[in-house]
Design a protein around this motif. Sequence first.
Motif, PDB file in Angstrom:
ATOM      1  N   MET A   1      42.593  13.030  29.149  1.00 15.06           N
ATOM      2  CA  MET A   1      42.666  13.480  30.475  1.00 15.06           C
ATOM      3  C   MET A   1      44.056  13.376  30.949  1.00 15.06           C
ATOM      4  SD  MET A   1      40.316  11.035  32.172  1.00 15.06           S
ATOM      5  CE  MET A   1      39.150  10.282  31.708  1.00 15.06           C
ATOM      6  N   SER A   2      44.718  14.367  31.132  1.00 21.14           N
ATOM      7  CA  SER A   2      46.084  14.263  31.517  1.00 21.14           C
ATOM      8  C   SER A   2      46.203  14.484  33.000  1.00 21.14           C
ATOM      9  CB  SER A   2      46.899  15.293  30.795  1.00 21.14           C
ATOM     10  OG  SER A   2      46.286  16.483  30.781  1.00 21.14           O
ATOM     11  N   ALA A  33      47.658   5.424  32.185  1.00 22.71           N
ATOM     12  CA  ALA A  33      46.853   5.379  30.962  1.00 22.71           C
ATOM     13  C   ALA A  33      46.952   4.015  30.291  1.00 22.71           C
ATOM     14  CB  ALA A  33      47.297   6.479  30.000  1.00 22.71           C
ATOM     15  N   THR A 144      41.507  19.148  23.411  1.00 26.39           N
ATOM     16  CA  THR A 144      40.610  18.045  23.752  1.00 26.39           C
ATOM     17  C   THR A 144      39.442  17.960  22.785  1.00 26.39           C
ATOM     18  OG1 THR A 144      41.181  18.144  26.108  1.00 26.39           O
ATOM     19  CG2 THR A 144      39.063  17.143  25.538  1.00 26.39           C
ATOM     20  N   LEU A 258      43.701   9.646  36.479  1.00 22.97           N
ATOM     21  CA  LEU A 258      43.838  10.488  35.296  1.00 22.97           C
ATOM     22  C   LEU A 258      42.676  11.456  35.219  1.00 22.97           C
ATOM     23  CD1 LEU A 258      44.754   7.689  32.729  1.00 22.97           C
ATOM     24  CD2 LEU A 258      46.313   9.412  33.631  1.00 22.97           C
ATOM     25  N   SER A 262      40.878  12.289  29.659  1.00 22.57           N
ATOM     26  CA  SER A 262      41.900  11.353  29.181  1.00 22.57           C
ATOM     27  C   SER A 262      41.384   9.923  29.191  1.00 22.57           C
ATOM     28  CB  SER A 262      43.164  11.450  30.046  1.00 22.57           C
ATOM     29  OG  SER A 262      43.742  12.719  29.933  1.00 22.57           O
ATOM     30  N   GLN A 305      45.411  12.488  25.511  1.00 21.22           N
ATOM     31  CA  GLN A 305      46.068  12.379  26.808  1.00 21.22           C
ATOM     32  C   GLN A 305      46.693  13.695  27.234  1.00 21.22           C
ATOM     33  OE1 GLN A 305      45.447   9.472  28.466  1.00 21.22           O
ATOM     34  NE2 GLN A 305      44.256   9.361  26.579  1.00 21.22           N
ATOM     35  N   ARG A 308      51.489  16.200  29.792  1.00 14.81           N
ATOM     36  CA  ARG A 308      51.452  15.830  31.195  1.00 14.81           C
ATOM     37  C   ARG A 308      51.985  16.908  32.125  1.00 14.81           C
ATOM     38  NH1 ARG A 308      47.796  12.030  31.170  1.00 14.81           N
ATOM     39  NH2 ARG A 308      48.137  10.685  29.396  1.00 14.81           N
TER      40      ARG A 308
END
Length: 316
Positions: A1-2, A33, A144, A258, A262, A305, A308
């Motif tokens: 999960m960014s 994170a 993902t 987040l 993520s 992650q 970003r």
Amino acid sequence: MSVRSHQRVNTTTATHPAPATRTAPRTTALAAAGLAAIGPATWGTTYVTTTELLPPDRPLLAAALRALPAGLILLALTRRLPSGDWWWKAGVLGLLNFGAFFPLLFFGAYHLPGGVASTISAVMPLLVAGFGVGVLKVRPTRRTLIAGLVGVVGVALLVLRGSASFDLAGIAAMLVATTLMALAVVLSKRWGRPEGVSLLALTGWQLTAGGLVLAPIALAFEGVPDHFTGANLAGYAYLGIIGTAVAYALWFRGIERLPASSVAFLGLTNPVVATLAGLLLLGQTLTPWQVGGLLLVVASVLVGQGRRTAPVRKLS
């Protein structure tokens, strides 16, 4: 999960979800994170703590003593109770995260080898991605999904043994437990927290709600030992304060800051830490296959992650 949000995912009212997240600096997201990963990393020490310090054959009692005292302490410290529809929301999240999750988790753990149980729980990132489509209207990226599959393979290599046995009831319990936790992650992301309420207060609500469900079940089915040793008390204190109150507060903070996917990937640090704890504290050894699995899990967490700087993909 960014995630990528300069703002905390909050609700301005009890019924209005937070707006779509924006991008956040890479360093901010990585810091969030890292703190969130402390939660599942701490849970990875639960097995060693349970086997070495707690009285045997009382998993439900351990679950109740993890949740209820920690929740009551947080309520006493924050002096804040839910209001409006947060009474039932806190109850739902408390049931999903603790009241139902803990008994199912322990049932699965007692009916399955640890490797099988951990491998089943490793599908949580994929479940979160699926729930995210319906609840958060966020379509999972190919990155993902691939990272989620790599994580499952990595955990399987890390913890499965050739002699592993399969119990259908145990498998069902672990699948339901993992599904409930995945749903809790997505609902926590969807609901955020009410304006002006601290994260510790929200954590206390959920722990108390879950603990009130667990306590009568534990007393009815297991009872209380005749006496507690110093090691027992130390183990319960560690699990309640560090492994529950602190760990879940950091976990919920990660969910808040987040993307849901993520945070789910950070949960894979649990079997990694459990394996390392067995290596360091119980004198266990790693095979080359396990080392390869460890590397795959770490890669899965990092890839999960995401980048970003990319915006969260939402369903139209």
